[in-house]
Enzyme design. Structure first.
Site, short mmCIF file in Angstrom:
data_model
loop_
_atom_site.label_atom_id
_atom_site.label_comp_id
_atom_site.label_asym_id
_atom_site.label_seq_id
_atom_site.Cartn_x
_atom_site.Cartn_y
_atom_site.Cartn_z
N ARG A 13 34.37 20.94 9.68
CA ARG A 13 35.51 20.68 8.79
C ARG A 13 36.73 20.17 9.58
O ARG A 13 37.03 18.99 9.55
CB ARG A 13 35.84 21.96 7.98
CG ARG A 13 36.79 21.73 6.81
CD ARG A 13 38.24 21.59 7.20
NE ARG A 13 38.78 22.75 7.92
CZ ARG A 13 40.00 22.76 8.45
NH1 ARG A 13 40.79 21.70 8.36
NH2 ARG A 13 40.44 23.82 9.11
N ASP A 14 37.38 21.05 10.32
CA ASP A 14 38.59 20.64 11.04
C ASP A 14 38.22 19.54 12.04
O ASP A 14 38.99 18.60 12.26
CB ASP A 14 39.19 21.84 11.79
CG ASP A 14 40.69 21.74 12.00
OD1 ASP A 14 41.27 20.71 11.63
OD2 ASP A 14 41.28 22.69 12.54
N HIS A 205 43.92 30.25 15.92
CA HIS A 205 43.37 28.91 15.63
C HIS A 205 44.18 27.93 16.48
O HIS A 205 45.24 27.46 16.07
CB HIS A 205 43.53 28.65 14.12
CG HIS A 205 43.06 27.31 13.65
ND1 HIS A 205 41.94 27.12 12.88
CD2 HIS A 205 43.59 26.07 13.81
CE1 HIS A 205 41.79 25.85 12.59
NE2 HIS A 205 42.79 25.18 13.15
N HIS A 207 44.84 24.55 18.66
CA HIS A 207 44.51 23.15 19.00
C HIS A 207 44.96 22.93 20.45
O HIS A 207 45.84 23.63 20.96
CB HIS A 207 45.20 22.19 18.02
CG HIS A 207 44.53 22.16 16.67
ND1 HIS A 207 43.72 21.13 16.28
CD2 HIS A 207 44.54 23.04 15.65
CE1 HIS A 207 43.26 21.36 15.06
NE2 HIS A 207 43.74 22.52 14.64
N CYS A 238 44.40 17.22 12.47
CA CYS A 238 44.75 17.22 11.06
C CYS A 238 45.34 15.87 10.70
O CYS A 238 46.24 15.38 11.40
CB CYS A 238 45.77 18.33 10.77
SG CYS A 238 46.41 18.27 9.09
N ASN A 247 40.65 20.94 18.02
CA ASN A 247 40.68 22.39 18.24
C ASN A 247 40.19 22.67 19.66
O ASN A 247 39.50 21.85 20.27
CB ASN A 247 39.72 23.09 17.28
CG ASN A 247 40.12 22.93 15.84
OD1 ASN A 247 39.86 21.91 15.23
ND2 ASN A 247 40.77 23.94 15.30
#
Ligand code: HMG
Ligand code: MG
Length: 300
Positions: A13-14, A205, A207, A238, A247
């Protein structure tokens, strides 16, 4: 304190949401299959957002309907509103995630509403999810800086995280969306959050834009966090945080945790194979330093 760490793999996803080239469903499923074979048990596989806003996530229903179930794997997806939640339920998600921000400007750019409006929206999502016994995760973005506003007050992060928890999110993922944090700012932000929420309900989370994600992970581990989001091969970014990189690579996090004696249930060699598969499919080198070292390829 627990020596088990939960890794939430957000690569599908990310990691892929920001890809410019199309990534077909078969490739996404091939990645997910390899992650499962490596022992990953929490996979954010999809995102039920507007395809006009994030075109790359358009095949999410097909991905979610096609993943092989069983083995204790939890497949989750982003759901910004009721429309997204309904699609996630229809596709058979095991968990969904609402995503807000600690920055007003980022909230407007990312989900087209204020923080207050977003929380009202999430409340409705949580009510319907509860009626379906569906666990909901909450994300807070920009916890260590915003691409539009700069520094963000730790107390603001704590306030939004607390409100999400109070409305029923079982876990709050704290997103350094632009990867600008470092261990000192991570500790300040977590100090504020831990006044309102237990470490067991928080996830890191990170990055890796400034190369600080592993250092931030260590800082968060020291403060008691035992859940971390990461992306195989260091994929990601993003679309509404221009310049932000991927990430932290799952391979790098697993290498770190193995070295520190934490259990993740993940086989590093097989994880590196999953990373090699998606890197080859995207036609570029892995961003994982560990994967490069294990392959005998010097880091860029
Ligand atoms: P909006 O334009 O305000 O929505 O967007 P709307 O309710 O006015 O609807 C407009 C159109 O979108 C309608 O279609 C709806 O049907 C459609 P039209 O009538 O024009 O054809 N629509 C949807 N379609 C599919 N699924 C939906 C959906 N909702 C409305 N769920 C909205 C508001 C939230 C939808 C939009 O802003 C959006 O999709 N944003 C998503 C942005 C995004 O995905 N960003 C990346 C994820 S966040 C992230 O990466 C950070 C994170 O990793 C943590 C970190 O690192 O910090 C989580
Ligand atoms: Mg992210």
């Amino acid at each position: 304190m627990s020596h088990t760490v939960k890794i939430v793999e957000v690569g599908p996803r990310d990691g892929l949401q920001n890809e410019k080239q199309p990534v077909d469903v078969a490739t996404k499923l091939g990645l997910i299959e390899r992650l499962v074979a490596a022992g990953v048990r929490h996979i954010e596989a999809a995102s039920f957002v507007s395809p006009k806003w994030v075109p790359q996530m358009a095949g999410s229903a097909e991905v979610m309907q096609s993943v092989v179930r069983g083995g204790g794997v939890v497949y989750s997806a982003l759901t910004p509103n009721l429309q997204g939640l309904e699609a996630a339920i229809a596709a058979g998600c095991d968990e969904v995630a609402v995503f807000g921000a600690a920055s007003e400007s980022f909230s407007q750019r990312n989900i087209n509403c204020s923080i207050r409006e977003s929380l009202e929206r999430f409340r409705t999502v949580l009510e319907v999810a509860a009626a379906h016994s569906l666990p909901v995760r909450g994300y807070v973005s920009c916890v260590l800086g915003c691409p539009y506003e700069g520094p963000i007050a730790p107390e603001k992060v704590a306030e939004v995280a607390y409100m999400m928890r109070e409305m029923g999110c079982h876990e709050i993922s704290l997103g350094d969306t632009i990867g600008r944090g470092h261990p000192a700012s991570t500790r300040r932000m977590l100090d504020a959050c831990l006044l309102k929420l237990p470490a067991a309900q928080l996830a890191g989370h990170f990055h890796d834009t400034y190369g600080m994600a592993i250092a931030n992970t260590v800082a968060a581990l020291d403060m008691g966090l035992r859940t971390f989001d990461s992306s195989v091969s260091g994929l990601g970014g993003c679309p509404y945080a221009v310049g932000a990189s991927g990430n932290v690579a799952t391979e790098d996090v697993v290498y770190l945790l193995d070295g520190l004696g934490y259990e993740t249930g993940i086989d590093l060699a097989k994880l590196v194979e999953a990373g090699a598969f998606i890197s080859a499919a995207l036609g570029r080198a892995t961003a994982s330093r560990v994967a490069r070292a294990m392959a005998g390829t010097p880091s860029a």
